[in-house]
Design an enzyme around this catalytic site. Structure first.
Site, PDB file in Angstrom:
ATOM      1  N   HIS A  60     -68.254 171.195  -0.596  1.00 36.60           N
ATOM      2  CA  HIS A  60     -69.014 169.727  -0.724  1.00 36.60           C
ATOM      3  C   HIS A  60     -68.599 169.120  -2.005  1.00 36.60           C
ATOM      4  O   HIS A  60     -68.423 169.414  -3.130  1.00 36.60           O
ATOM      5  CB  HIS A  60     -70.535 169.989  -0.712  1.00 36.60           C
ATOM      6  CG  HIS A  60     -71.339 168.545  -0.677  1.00 36.60           C
ATOM      7  ND1 HIS A  60     -71.648 168.124   0.617  1.00 36.60           N
ATOM      8  CD2 HIS A  60     -71.355 167.720  -1.639  1.00 36.60           C
ATOM      9  CE1 HIS A  60     -72.085 166.878   0.415  1.00 36.60           C
ATOM     10  NE2 HIS A  60     -72.090 166.499  -0.835  1.00 36.60           N
ATOM     11  N   ALA A  61     -67.928 168.070  -1.946  1.00 37.72           N
ATOM     12  CA  ALA A  61     -67.166 167.387  -2.966  1.00 37.72           C
ATOM     13  C   ALA A  61     -67.926 167.272  -4.136  1.00 37.72           C
ATOM     14  O   ALA A  61     -69.363 166.545  -3.922  1.00 37.72           O
ATOM     15  CB  ALA A  61     -66.362 166.105  -2.431  1.00 37.72           C
ATOM     16  N   HIS A  95     -65.467 157.466  -4.313  1.00 34.02           N
ATOM     17  CA  HIS A  95     -66.725 157.938  -5.010  1.00 34.02           C
ATOM     18  C   HIS A  95     -66.660 158.783  -5.919  1.00 34.02           C
ATOM     19  O   HIS A  95     -67.528 158.668  -7.192  1.00 34.02           O
ATOM     20  CB  HIS A  95     -67.498 158.591  -3.723  1.00 34.02           C
ATOM     21  CG  HIS A  95     -69.164 158.741  -3.908  1.00 34.02           C
ATOM     22  ND1 HIS A  95     -70.049 157.851  -4.066  1.00 34.02           N
ATOM     23  CD2 HIS A  95     -69.705 159.962  -4.672  1.00 34.02           C
ATOM     24  CE1 HIS A  95     -71.146 158.380  -4.565  1.00 34.02           C
ATOM     25  NE2 HIS A  95     -70.816 159.704  -4.922  1.00 34.02           N
ATOM     26  N   GLU A  96     -65.890 160.100  -5.926  1.00 37.02           N
ATOM     27  CA  GLU A  96     -65.913 161.079  -6.858  1.00 37.02           C
ATOM     28  C   GLU A  96     -65.521 160.492  -8.145  1.00 37.02           C
ATOM     29  O   GLU A  96     -65.792 160.735  -9.432  1.00 37.02           O
ATOM     30  CB  GLU A  96     -65.231 162.320  -6.427  1.00 37.02           C
ATOM     31  CG  GLU A  96     -65.822 162.990  -5.174  1.00 37.02           C
ATOM     32  CD  GLU A  96     -67.237 163.265  -5.411  1.00 37.02           C
ATOM     33  OE1 GLU A  96     -68.076 163.357  -4.285  1.00 37.02           O
ATOM     34  OE2 GLU A  96     -67.861 163.369  -6.564  1.00 37.02           O
ATOM     35  N   HIS A 102     -67.541 158.654 -10.531  1.00 37.40           N
ATOM     36  CA  HIS A 102     -68.315 159.622 -11.459  1.00 37.40           C
ATOM     37  C   HIS A 102     -67.471 159.703 -12.703  1.00 37.40           C
ATOM     38  O   HIS A 102     -68.091 159.729 -13.803  1.00 37.40           O
ATOM     39  CB  HIS A 102     -68.648 160.832 -10.811  1.00 37.40           C
ATOM     40  CG  HIS A 102     -69.814 160.572  -9.559  1.00 37.40           C
ATOM     41  ND1 HIS A 102     -71.084 159.902 -10.078  1.00 37.40           N
ATOM     42  CD2 HIS A 102     -69.815 161.039  -8.453  1.00 37.40           C
ATOM     43  CE1 HIS A 102     -71.928 159.988  -8.950  1.00 37.40           C
ATOM     44  NE2 HIS A 102     -71.185 160.446  -7.945  1.00 37.40           N
ATOM     45  N   GLU A 131     -73.770 156.703  -8.785  1.00 36.41           N
ATOM     46  CA  GLU A 131     -73.440 156.958  -7.343  1.00 36.41           C
ATOM     47  C   GLU A 131     -72.736 155.627  -6.847  1.00 36.41           C
ATOM     48  O   GLU A 131     -71.970 155.637  -5.911  1.00 36.41           O
ATOM     49  CB  GLU A 131     -74.626 157.067  -6.568  1.00 36.41           C
ATOM     50  CG  GLU A 131     -75.319 158.368  -6.632  1.00 36.41           C
ATOM     51  CD  GLU A 131     -74.383 159.683  -6.705  1.00 36.41           C
ATOM     52  OE1 GLU A 131     -74.951 160.504  -7.721  1.00 36.41           O
ATOM     53  OE2 GLU A 131     -73.266 159.576  -6.123  1.00 36.41           O
ATOM     54  N   HIS A 188     -77.614 168.679  -0.293  1.00 35.16           N
ATOM     55  CA  HIS A 188     -78.741 168.177  -1.425  1.00 35.16           C
ATOM     56  C   HIS A 188     -79.974 168.732  -1.362  1.00 35.16           C
ATOM     57  O   HIS A 188     -80.421 169.055  -2.496  1.00 35.16           O
ATOM     58  CB  HIS A 188     -78.850 166.428  -1.763  1.00 35.16           C
ATOM     59  CG  HIS A 188     -77.542 165.724  -1.376  1.00 35.16           C
ATOM     60  ND1 HIS A 188     -76.462 166.047  -0.508  1.00 35.16           N
ATOM     61  CD2 HIS A 188     -76.779 165.145  -2.443  1.00 35.16           C
ATOM     62  CE1 HIS A 188     -75.463 165.349  -0.943  1.00 35.16           C
ATOM     63  NE2 HIS A 188     -75.795 164.826  -2.121  1.00 35.16           N
ATOM     64  N   TYR A 212     -78.825 157.491  -3.942  1.00 31.87           N
ATOM     65  CA  TYR A 212     -77.591 157.007  -2.981  1.00 31.87           C
ATOM     66  C   TYR A 212     -78.320 155.774  -2.345  1.00 31.87           C
ATOM     67  O   TYR A 212     -77.632 154.944  -2.077  1.00 31.87           O
ATOM     68  CB  TYR A 212     -77.393 158.126  -2.043  1.00 31.87           C
ATOM     69  CG  TYR A 212     -77.020 159.220  -2.582  1.00 31.87           C
ATOM     70  CD1 TYR A 212     -77.365 160.515  -2.617  1.00 31.87           C
ATOM     71  CD2 TYR A 212     -75.527 159.276  -3.100  1.00 31.87           C
ATOM     72  CE1 TYR A 212     -76.850 161.601  -3.272  1.00 31.87           C
ATOM     73  CE2 TYR A 212     -74.998 160.151  -3.419  1.00 31.87           C
ATOM     74  CZ  TYR A 212     -75.575 161.515  -3.901  1.00 31.87           C
ATOM     75  OH  TYR A 212     -74.858 162.687  -4.268  1.00 31.87           O
TER      76      TYR A 212
HETATM   77  C1  LIG Z   1     -69.605 163.822  -1.434  1.00 30.53           C
HETATM   78  C2  LIG Z   1     -70.906 163.577  -2.572  1.00 30.53           C
HETATM   79  N1  LIG Z   1     -70.784 164.696  -3.416  1.00 30.53           N
HETATM   80  C3  LIG Z   1     -71.983 164.382  -4.483  1.00 30.53           C
HETATM   81  C4  LIG Z   1     -71.753 163.278  -5.478  1.00 30.53           C
HETATM   82  O1  LIG Z   1     -70.548 162.860  -5.604  1.00 30.53           O
HETATM   83  O2  LIG Z   1     -72.710 162.364  -5.573  1.00 30.53           O
HETATM   84  C5  LIG Z   1     -71.836 165.722  -5.401  1.00 30.53           C
HETATM   85  C6  LIG Z   1     -72.704 166.649  -4.746  1.00 30.53           C
HETATM   86  C7  LIG Z   1     -74.352 166.420  -5.255  1.00 30.53           C
HETATM   87  C8  LIG Z   1     -73.919 165.613  -6.617  1.00 30.53           C
HETATM   88  N2  LIG Z   1     -72.427 165.368  -6.793  1.00 30.53           N
HETATM   89  C9  LIG Z   1     -71.811 165.065  -7.877  1.00 30.53           C
HETATM   90  O3  LIG Z   1     -70.725 165.123  -7.986  1.00 30.53           O
HETATM   91  C10 LIG Z   1     -72.488 164.775  -9.171  1.00 30.53           C
HETATM   92  N3  LIG Z   1     -71.792 165.676 -10.336  1.00 30.53           N
HETATM   93  C11 LIG Z   1     -72.152 163.404  -9.479  1.00 30.53           C
HETATM   94  C12 LIG Z   1     -72.855 163.130 -11.186  1.00 30.53           C
HETATM   95  O4  LIG Z   1     -72.502 163.808 -12.082  1.00 30.53           O
HETATM   96  O5  LIG Z   1     -74.092 162.490 -11.048  1.00 30.53           O
HETATM   97  C13 LIG Z   1     -72.074 163.035  -1.936  1.00 30.53           C
HETATM   98  O6  LIG Z   1     -72.958 164.122  -1.460  1.00 30.53           O
HETATM   99  N4  LIG Z   1     -72.342 162.158  -1.362  1.00 30.53           N
HETATM  100  C14 LIG Z   1     -71.386 160.783  -1.543  1.00 30.53           C
HETATM  101  C15 LIG Z   1     -72.160 159.828  -0.708  1.00 30.53           C
HETATM  102  C16 LIG Z   1     -73.323 160.178  -0.149  1.00 30.53           C
HETATM  103  C17 LIG Z   1     -73.476 161.800  -0.569  1.00 30.53           C
HETATM  104  C18 LIG Z   1     -73.442 162.436   0.905  1.00 30.53           C
HETATM  105  O7  LIG Z   1     -72.410 162.995   1.131  1.00 30.53           O
HETATM  106  O8  LIG Z   1     -74.744 162.853   1.349  1.00 30.53           O
HETATM  107 ZN   LIG Z   2     -71.863 160.731  -5.943  1.00 25.64          ZN
END
Ligand SMILES: C[C@H](N[C@H](C(=O)O)[C@@H]1CCCN1C(=O)[C@@H](N)CC(=O)O)C(=O)N1CCC[C@H]1C(=O)O
Ligand SMILES: [Zn+2]
Length: 627
Positions: free
Chosen positions: A328-329, A358-359, A362, A386, A489, A499
Site C-alpha cells: 500500500h503506497a 498524491h504521495e 505529502h 491529503e 486504513h 480524505y
Molecule cells: C495510497 C494512499 N496511501 C496513504 C496516503 O498517502 O495517504 C498512506 C497509507 C496511510 C497513510 N499514508 C501515508 O502515506 C502517510 N504517511 C501520509 C502522511 O504523512 O500523512 C491512500 O491510502 N489513499 C490515497 C487516496 C485515498 C487513500 C486510499 O487509497 O484509500
Molecule cells: Zn495521503
C-alpha cells in the site's frame, strides 16, 4: 527547581521554557528518525526481527513522550505569553495513545499493529479449483477488480480478499480497539475517536462535515443512478436492480471507493475522444521512475521544492520480488537531513500516476515545513496533507496539460468531450465522497462503544448501503466476516475522515490557485501551471505549506484561499456542467436505492454456478457457509 509538590513550588518560567523546547527538538528529531527508520525497514521487509525492532522503537518513543510531557508540566506554560511557545507546550503535553502506562499493554498494542499490518500485506486468495495458485492483493486482485467484467470472477476476487484479510483481522482489531481506548483515556480523552477529531481544532467539526455531505449528496445520487443504469446494460437487470443498491464488486475497485476503472462501461459519448493515459504511458514505455519524474517536474513548474537526491536513491518504486513488503503506497518523513521517501508497488497506469502525485504531495509538505519545530511538522489539519498532491493532480489531469506532456495525442474543444472528461473526474472525486465520509463514521462509533464487536460487520454494511448505495454481492456471515478489516486504513489504524476533508478543500485550493495564477474560464479546464502568474500561485501555496501546524488550520487556509471555512461550493462549481447533464440523463431514473433489493446468489447444493462467459465456475460448497 525540582519540587515534589508542584502546587507549592515555583513553576519554571517562559525563558527557561524556550531552552527546554530547543533541547526537546534536538532529542525528539533524533529519536523520531530512528523510529521511522525502523518502520521503513519493517514495511519494506516484513520479517519477525524487523517487527520486533519496530515495536522496540515505538516503545522508546512512547516512553520519551511520557517523560518529556512530565518535564514540560513543570513549566508554567498555560500562563506563558508567546503563542508559539504555548502551542508547542500544549502539543508536547498531549500524549494520545502514548499515555498507556502499563508497559505490557503498550507492547501488546504495538505488537497488534505490526501483526495486523503483516496479515493485511501478505493476505492471498487461492483459486477454487487450484489451491496452489494464490493471488496477492497487489497486483493480482486489484487488477482483477479493475479489469474483469465477469460477475462471478469479480465475486471470487472480492470475497477471496475478505476471507484472506478481513476475517483474520476481526480478533486482533477488537483487542486493538480496547487498548487504544484505554491508552487515550489515560490522557483524558473519552475515546480514540475524540482524540483523533481534536487534531482539527474545530468545535463543530462533525456538524460541518454533515452539512457539506448533505450539500454533495444530490450530485452523488445522480452519478449513482447514471452508473447503475450503465451497469444494467453490462450485467443485466437481474444482477443490477434499477431502483436498488449496486452490487459492491461491480465498481472497478476492491472497495468501490473510486470508479475510474469502469469508465469504459459508462462513457457519456463513446464516439468522442476520451483520456486514456494508461494506454499512452504503456505505448511510450513509461516505467515507475518516469511517472515519478513527471510528477516532480510539475511540482518544480509550480515553484515547489524539488525532490532531494536522497529521495531518488532511497524511494521504493516497485514491488521487490525477494521479500514481503507493505505494498500500500505511502510517503515517509525521516525528520533529519531532508530524508524523505515514497514506498510504492507502482503499476504503469493512470490510477497509479494519480497516486504518485498524491504521495509526492505529502513529500512536498514534509520538505516545506522541515524548518518548523517537530510538533509543527504536521499538516495544518490532516486533510491538508491529503490535499496537496491531489491539488496539483487536478491541473495535471486536464486534457490541456496531458496534451502538453505528450500523454494525450489530440486536444478537442467540444462540450461532449468536456462531459467525457468530467465523467472521468467524477468517477474519482464524486464516487469517493460517501466512502471517504463513512469509514470514520463507523470507526468513531466503534471507539465510543456505540458499535460493539458483535455488530462490527452489520453496522459496516448499514453505512456502506446508506451512504454509498452498494450492497454485498454475497450474504455476509455475521460470525466470521469483518469487511472493514479488508480496507488498509482500518488494520493500519490510519484515520480516514482526512480524505473526505481533502476531497472538499482541494477544490477550494484549486479555485484559489487558478485565480491567483491568472486563469479565467471554467474551473474544470484550469491548469494552474499554464497561468501567466503561476509564480504567485505557487509561492502562496508554499507559504501555506511552510506553516505546517504552527497555527490553527483556518489561518493557513486563509493564506491560500482568503477564506477560513470548508465549503462544497468549489467542487460543485467544478462539476456544474456534469450536474446539468446527469440530471437530464436521469429524468426517468429513480434517485436513491432504498428498495431493500439484494443480488441473486447462486448457492444450490452443487455450490457451482456458470460464469457470464459460459465457463463453469467451480465453487466449493463451503462458500455457501451460513447461508
Ligand atoms: C495510497 C494512499 N496511501 C496513504 C496516503 O498517502 O495517504 C498512506 C497509507 C496511510 C497513510 N499514508 C501515508 O502515506 C502517510 N504517511 C501520509 C502522511 O504523512 O500523512 C491512500 O491510502 N489513499 C490515497 C487516496 C485515498 C487513500 C486510499 O487509497 O484509500
Ligand atoms: Zn495521503
Amino acid at each position: 527547581v525540582l519540587c515534589s509538590v508542584p502546587t507549592h513550588c515555583q513553576k519554571k518560567n517562559e525563558s527557561e521554557g524556550v531552552i527546554f523546547l530547543e533541547e526537546y527538538d534536538i532529542r525528539a528529531k533524533e529519536l523520531q528518525n530512528r523510529a521511522v527508520i525502523a518502520g521503513w525497514n519493517y514495511q519494506t521487509n516484513l520479517t519477525e526481527e524487523n517487527a520486533k525492532k519496530q515495536v522496540e522503537l515505538n516503545l522508546e518513543v512512547a516512553k520519551f513522550s511520557k517523560d518529556v510531557a512530565t518535564d514540560a508540566s513543570e513549566y508554567d506554560w498555560e500562563n506563558f505569553s508567546n503563542f508559539t511557545v504555548k502551542r508547542l507546550f500544549s502539543m508536547i503535553t498531549t500524549l494520545g495513545t502514548a499515555a498507556l502506562e502499563d508497559e505490557e499493554k503498550l507492547e501488546e498494542y504495538n505488537n497488534l499493529l505490526s501483526e495486523m499490518e503483516e496479515i493485511y500485506s501478505t493476505g492471498q486468495a487461492c483459486e477454487y479449483d487450484d489451491p496452489e495458485t494464490c493471488l496477492d492483493l497487489n497486483p493480482d486482485l486489484e487488477d482483477c477488480m479493475a479489469d474483469s467484467t465477469d460477475y462471478n470472477r469479480l465475486l471470487f476476487c472480492w470475497e477471496g480478499w475478505r476471507d484472506a484479510a478481513g476475517r483474520r483481522l476481526a480478533d486482533p482489531y477488537t483487542k486493538f480497539v480496547e487498548l487504544s481506548n484505554e491508552a487515550v483515556r489515560a490522557d483524558g480523552w473519552n475515546d480514540t475517536g475524540e482524540y483523533w477529531r481534536s487534531w482539527y481544532e474545530t468545535a463543530d467539526f462533525q456538524q460541518q462535515l454533515e452539512n457539506i455531505y448533505q450539500e454533495l449528496q444530490p450530485l452523488y445520487q445522480n452519478l449513482h443512478a447514471y452508473v447503475r443504469r450503465k451497469l444494467i446494460d453490462t450485467y443485466g437487470a437481474e444482477m443490477v436492480n434499477a431502483e436498488g443498491p449496486i452490487p459492491a464488486h461491480l465498481l472497478g475497485n476492491m472497495w468501490a471507493q473510486t470508479w475510474g476503472n469502469i469508465y469504459n462501461l459508462v462513457i457519456p459519448f463513446p464516439n468522442k475522444p476520451s483520456i486514456d493515459v494508461t494506454d499512452e504511458m504503456v505505448r511510450q514505455g513509461y516505467d515507475a521512475r518516469r511517472m515519478f519524474n513527471l510528477s516532480d517536474e510539475f511540482f518544480r513548474e509550480m515553484g515547489q521544492i524539488p525532490m532531494p537526491d536522497s529521495f531518488w536513491e532511497r524511494t521504493m518504486y516497485t514491488r521487490p520480488d525477494d521479500r514481503e513488503v507493505v505494498c500500500h503506497a505511502s510517503a515517509w518523513d525521516f525528520y533529519l537531513d531532508n530524508d524523505v521517501r515514497i514506498k510504492m508497488c507502482t503499476k504503469v497506469n493512470q490510477e497509479d500516476l494519480v497516486t504518485v502525485h498524491h504521495e509526492m504531495g505529502h513529500i512536498e509538505y514534509f520538505l516545506q515545513y522541515a524548518h518548523q519545530p517537530l510538533p509543527f511538522r504536521e499538516g495544518a489539519n490532516p486533510g491538508f496533507h491529503e490535499a496537496v498532491g491531489d491539488l496539483l493532480a487536478l491541473s495535471v489531469s486536464t486534457p490541456a496539460h496531458l496534451n502538453k506532456v505528450g500523454l494525450l495525442p489530440e486536444l478537442v474543444d467540444d462540450p461532449e468531450v468536456d462531459i467525457n472528461f468530467l465523467m472521468q473526474m467524477a468517477l474519482e472525486k464524486i464516487a469517493f465522497l460517501p466512502f471517504g465520509y463513512l469509514i470514520d463514521q463507523w470507526r468513531w462509533r466503534v471507539f465510543n462503544g456505540d458499535i460493539t464487536p458483535d455488530k462490527y460487520n452489520e453496522e459496516w454494511w448499514k453505512l456502506r448501503t446508506q451512504y454509498q448505495g452498494i450492497v454485498p454481492p454475497v450474504p455476509r456471515n455475521p460470525d466470521k466476516d469483518f469487511d472493514a478489516g479488508s480496507k488498509y486504513h482500518v488494520p493500519a489504524n490510519t484515520p480516514y475522515i482526512r480524505y473526505f476533508v481533502s476531497f472538499v478543500i482541494q477544490f477550494q485550493f484549486h479555485e484559489a490557485m487558478c485565480s491567483l495564477s491568472g486563469f479565467s474560464g471554467e474551473l474544470h479546464k484550469c491548469d494552474a501551471s499554464a497561468g501567466a502568474m503561476k509564480e504567485i500561485a505557487g509561492s502562496r501555496l508554499a507559504e501555506m505549506l511552510r506553516m505546517g501546524k504552527s497555527q490553527p488550520w483556518p489561518e493557513a487556509f486563509e493564506v491560500l484561499t482568503g477564506s477560513r471555512a470548508m465549503s462544497a461550493a468549489a467542487i460543485l462549481q467544478y462539476f456544474a456542467p456534469l450536474i446539468d447533464w446527469l440530471e437530464k440523463q436521469n429524468e426517468n431514473e429513480t434517485l436513491g436505492w432504498d428498495n431493500g433489493w439484494t443480488p441473486p446468489y447462486d448457492c444450490e447444493g452443487t455450490g457451482g454456478f456458470t460464469c457470464l462467459d459460459g465457463s463453469r465456475c467451480v465453487r466449493p460448497a463451503d462458500k455457501c457457509d451460513g447461508i
